[in-house]
Design an enzyme around this catalytic site. Structure first.
Site, PDB file in Angstrom:
ATOM      1  N   GLU A 193      55.330  25.244  13.686  1.00  0.00           N
ATOM      2  CA  GLU A 193      56.259  24.658  12.726  1.00  0.00           C
ATOM      3  C   GLU A 193      56.984  23.487  13.373  1.00  0.00           C
ATOM      4  O   GLU A 193      58.000  23.681  14.055  1.00  0.00           O
ATOM      5  CB  GLU A 193      57.302  25.698  12.289  1.00  0.00           C
ATOM      6  CG  GLU A 193      56.720  26.900  11.593  1.00  0.00           C
ATOM      7  CD  GLU A 193      57.727  27.518  10.639  1.00  0.00           C
ATOM      8  OE1 GLU A 193      57.413  27.577   9.446  1.00  0.00           O
ATOM      9  OE2 GLU A 193      58.820  27.911  11.067  1.00  0.00           O
ATOM     10  N   HIS A 253      62.169  31.667  15.143  1.00  0.00           N
ATOM     11  CA  HIS A 253      62.160  30.558  14.183  1.00  0.00           C
ATOM     12  C   HIS A 253      63.045  29.436  14.729  1.00  0.00           C
ATOM     13  O   HIS A 253      64.052  29.694  15.393  1.00  0.00           O
ATOM     14  CB  HIS A 253      62.676  31.046  12.825  1.00  0.00           C
ATOM     15  CG  HIS A 253      62.505  30.030  11.739  1.00  0.00           C
ATOM     16  ND1 HIS A 253      63.375  28.981  11.579  1.00  0.00           N
ATOM     17  CD2 HIS A 253      61.548  29.879  10.795  1.00  0.00           C
ATOM     18  CE1 HIS A 253      62.953  28.237  10.561  1.00  0.00           C
ATOM     19  NE2 HIS A 253      61.848  28.761  10.066  1.00  0.00           N
ATOM     20  N   ASN A 298      59.077  32.784   3.584  1.00  0.00           N
ATOM     21  CA  ASN A 298      60.327  32.964   4.328  1.00  0.00           C
ATOM     22  C   ASN A 298      61.462  32.550   3.400  1.00  0.00           C
ATOM     23  O   ASN A 298      61.688  31.368   3.175  1.00  0.00           O
ATOM     24  CB  ASN A 298      60.282  32.076   5.586  1.00  0.00           C
ATOM     25  CG  ASN A 298      61.587  32.113   6.364  1.00  0.00           C
ATOM     26  OD1 ASN A 298      62.472  32.914   6.062  1.00  0.00           O
ATOM     27  ND2 ASN A 298      61.709  31.240   7.354  1.00  0.00           N
ATOM     28  N   GLU A 344      65.226  27.653  13.406  1.00  0.00           N
ATOM     29  CA  GLU A 344      66.640  27.742  13.006  1.00  0.00           C
ATOM     30  C   GLU A 344      67.375  28.724  13.917  1.00  0.00           C
ATOM     31  O   GLU A 344      68.541  28.539  14.243  1.00  0.00           O
ATOM     32  CB  GLU A 344      66.746  28.128  11.527  1.00  0.00           C
ATOM     33  CG  GLU A 344      66.405  26.947  10.629  1.00  0.00           C
ATOM     34  CD  GLU A 344      65.772  27.302   9.292  1.00  0.00           C
ATOM     35  OE1 GLU A 344      65.885  28.453   8.838  1.00  0.00           O
ATOM     36  OE2 GLU A 344      65.136  26.402   8.700  1.00  0.00           O
ATOM     37  N   SER A 346      57.417  22.411   5.144  1.00  0.00           N
ATOM     38  CA  SER A 346      57.218  21.732   3.855  1.00  0.00           C
ATOM     39  C   SER A 346      55.850  21.982   3.227  1.00  0.00           C
ATOM     40  O   SER A 346      55.278  21.100   2.576  1.00  0.00           O
ATOM     41  CB  SER A 346      57.469  20.219   3.999  1.00  0.00           C
ATOM     42  OG  SER A 346      58.810  19.997   4.361  1.00  0.00           O
ATOM     43  N   GLY A 386      58.742  28.144   3.413  1.00  0.00           N
ATOM     44  CA  GLY A 386      60.165  28.329   3.130  1.00  0.00           C
ATOM     45  C   GLY A 386      60.474  27.983   1.690  1.00  0.00           C
ATOM     46  O   GLY A 386      60.149  28.732   0.763  1.00  0.00           O
ATOM     47  N   GLY A 387      61.069  26.810   1.484  1.00  0.00           N
ATOM     48  CA  GLY A 387      61.558  26.380   0.167  1.00  0.00           C
ATOM     49  C   GLY A 387      60.608  26.643  -0.998  1.00  0.00           C
ATOM     50  O   GLY A 387      61.017  27.208  -2.017  1.00  0.00           O
ATOM     51  N   GLY A 393      61.806  21.944   5.830  1.00  0.00           N
ATOM     52  CA  GLY A 393      62.828  21.704   4.811  1.00  0.00           C
ATOM     53  C   GLY A 393      63.080  20.233   4.542  1.00  0.00           C
ATOM     54  O   GLY A 393      64.058  19.883   3.886  1.00  0.00           O
ATOM     55  N   LYS A 407      64.526  32.787   3.878  1.00  0.00           N
ATOM     56  CA  LYS A 407      65.729  32.382   4.624  1.00  0.00           C
ATOM     57  C   LYS A 407      66.946  33.090   4.006  1.00  0.00           C
ATOM     58  O   LYS A 407      66.806  34.232   3.581  1.00  0.00           O
ATOM     59  CB  LYS A 407      65.858  30.864   4.650  1.00  0.00           C
ATOM     60  CG  LYS A 407      64.559  30.212   5.148  1.00  0.00           C
ATOM     61  CD  LYS A 407      64.685  28.793   5.548  1.00  0.00           C
ATOM     62  CE  LYS A 407      63.331  28.298   6.039  1.00  0.00           C
ATOM     63  NZ  LYS A 407      63.369  26.967   6.601  1.00  0.00           N
TER      64      LYS A 407
END
Ligand code: PGA
Length: 315
Positions: free
Chosen positions: A224, A153, A61, A155, A270, A291-292, A230, A63
């Site tokens: 999640e 999600h 993802n 967010e 994470s 993600g990251g 994150g 983002k």
């Protein structure tokens, strides 16, 4: 504590099932199923959870990160890392990239008939088309080459006010458009601290139950925990396994044992190249939403490789 699943237990589960549903036994990864029990389970149609295997699903993802140049380089790098680390991955796992919406068609083109990855949208609207400035139709995502879309999600829920009712509508329209939704669910820190995790998860699962069964069958879930997204603070294996088992049990009660066995549940929050292997072997977890750490192709390649079947036998 490791336990032995014996033929007696299979007989008991079969006797106690109400005849409408197949009998089901939850077994942990380390539990030992005797050969006699396995054979009998087959004969009596009793499902043992640890005997089920679902195809791994690993999704990046991005983002709101990356542009066309980044994606071009990323795709080439991912292809070359995978050729070294795990050449067979396309045959054994679903590997997906969710770039920002304007890059969906670009990603599809770069992946050259999905040889490197399949493509997902990060969000889609509840309607097919119309006067909805700034929204993205799931039909358009499909036309641009996406096969999947992330739905609900945290967010989106937190920053854009998406409710479970909206998530349910988005699931429905996305599936009508031919996409497979990856529905996210998870508790925030406050909810975890105050013991509300299971209540929150049950509530979020109502979106899955609000759509017709034939639609729900298409959905992939991503657990999640919001506090792990994150933050570099990923949930422990026990916490993930516990919530995952809760999700499967809740689904089993609502939609039956076959459904609960078949649905794929990913973990997100994470995940990185260092902890991926630990996550890949958690009972009941079928993949990761990353993600990251997915923004570096080499790291994403390592995460995908953690889900090689031989590394997670028995999952
Ligand atoms: P993270 O994000 O891996 O950066 O924690 C996961 C997600 O939000 O899907």
């Amino acid at each position: 504590m490791r336990r032995f699943i014996t033929a007696d237990e299979i007989r008991k589960a079969s006797r106690e099932s109400d005849g409408n549903e197949r009998a089901f036994i939850f077994a942990e990864k380390d539990d030992v199923v005797t050969d006699e029990a396995r054979d009998l389970a087959r004969t009596l149609g009793v499902v043992i959870s640890s005997e089920i295997s679902r195809r791994p699903f690993i999704c990046a993802n991005f983002k709101m990160n990356g542009g066309p140049g980044f994606l071009d380089k990323y795709t080439a790098e991912l292809a070359s890392c995978m050729a070294q680390l795990y050449p067979d991955y396309r045959a054994q796992a679903d590997v997906v990239i969710a770039p920002p919406a304007p890059l969906v068609a670009v990603a599809y083109g770069l992946s050259a008939k999905k040889t490197v990855y399949s493509v997902a949208g990060q969000n889609s609207y509840i309607k097919e088309s119309g006067a909805f400035t700034g929204e993205t139709s799931p039909y358009l995502l499909k036309e641009c080459g996406a096969d999947y879309v992330i739905t609900g999600h945290s967010e989106r829920r937190k920053l854009f006010g998406e409710t479970d009712a909206v998530v349910a509508q988005k699931l429905k329209t996305a599936i009508d458009a031919g996409l497979v939704p990856i529905m996210c669910l998870g508790e925030n820190l406050e909810e975890r601290k105050t013991g509300k995790t299971f209540a929150v998860i049950s509530q979020m699962l109502t979106a899955l139950y609000a759509i017709p069964l034939e639609y729900a069958k298409k959905v992939i879930l991503a657990y999640e925990p919001v506090w792990a997204i994150g933050t570099g603070m990923n949930a422990s294996s026990d916490q993930i396994a516990e919530v995952c088992a809760f999700i499967r049990k809740n689904i089993m009660e609502k939609l039956g044992v076959d459904f609960s066995n078949a649905i794929r549940i990913l973990y997100g929050g994470s995940v990185n190249e260092t902890n991926a292997l630990e996550i890949a072997v958690i009972k009941g977890i079928d993949g990761a939403l990353v993600g990251g750490a997915s923004l570096k192709a080499v790291n994403f390649a390592k995460i995908i490789s953690a889900f090689k079947p031989d590394r997670r036998s028995g999952n």
